[in-house]
Design a protein around this motif. Sequence first.
Motif, mmCIF file in Angstrom:
data_model
loop_
_atom_site.group_PDB
_atom_site.id
_atom_site.type_symbol
_atom_site.label_atom_id
_atom_site.label_comp_id
_atom_site.label_asym_id
_atom_site.label_seq_id
_atom_site.Cartn_x
_atom_site.Cartn_y
_atom_site.Cartn_z
ATOM 1 N N ILE A 18 55.743 -2.296 68.394
ATOM 2 C CA ILE A 18 54.465 -2.033 67.725
ATOM 3 C C ILE A 18 54.697 -1.754 66.246
ATOM 4 N N ILE A 26 56.131 -6.946 72.434
ATOM 5 C CA ILE A 26 55.106 -6.134 73.101
ATOM 6 C C ILE A 26 54.731 -6.764 74.434
ATOM 7 N N TRP A 72 45.707 -7.222 68.269
ATOM 8 C CA TRP A 72 46.251 -6.004 68.868
ATOM 9 C C TRP A 72 46.748 -4.999 67.836
ATOM 10 N N LEU A 73 47.226 -5.496 66.698
ATOM 11 C CA LEU A 73 47.847 -4.624 65.701
ATOM 12 C C LEU A 73 47.218 -4.837 64.329
ATOM 13 N N PRO A 85 48.519 0.194 66.509
ATOM 14 C CA PRO A 85 47.553 -0.438 67.420
ATOM 15 C C PRO A 85 46.151 -0.411 66.823
ATOM 16 N N THR A 86 45.384 -1.446 67.088
ATOM 17 C CA THR A 86 44.039 -1.550 66.529
ATOM 18 C C THR A 86 43.141 -0.407 66.984
ATOM 19 N N ASP A 87 43.300 0.035 68.232
ATOM 20 C CA ASP A 87 42.456 1.134 68.708
ATOM 21 C C ASP A 87 42.783 2.438 67.987
#
Length: 203
Positions: A18, A26, A72-73, A85-87
């Motif tokens: 990550i 990943i 995702w990133l 991480p995007t979240d």
Amino acid sequence: MVLLLRHTVIYLELCAAIKIGDIGRIEESLKWITVMLQNGSNNNYAMELLHIHCALRYVWTPEMKSRIMATWLVNTKGKENGWIPTDLYQEHNNRLIKAVYAAKGSNSSWDTLASSISVNIRTFSTIRKQFDECFNRPHNSSHHSTVSAEADIEILLQSLREGNILGDDLGAGYPDFEVTSDKDLYAHGVSYLIEKRMDAFKK
């Protein structure tokens, strides 16, 4: 202990992948983690990872897979090893939005929050930093100094040597130490996946 080290290595591999933004690593790490979580108590995560794995492997076209994994990133500063991480990035935005909302008070409508504040929150954050610099306003640093782990590692190694933890005599030096075998999360995950999870997944 060997199994614990193996499980830890998989987790550390995911974290390292990550950080450097390596989507391929990943994906490989998630294959292991998806199976390992099947026999755990986090049923929602286990099922979601199973859905993602099947979509990556059997459902999405290579083009669709590439596009989805590209989300995702994020690396907001373009720095090496600066991927997150995007979240997590969204959680940072949520914190900034809450700060602005708190400053405006309860009179601020949700429509304003959604249509004006949230979509421009990074711009507001940049403006705030520029004001701080312009007026020499003290602020909390967002940078953290890197602390060497060598001393802690040496203490850990010394403890392992004294107790012969990784040797043949696992309990040496610890009279009350009960020697138990580590749980193989991967093997248990495979068994649970075959015996129970797949039936629920097919539904």
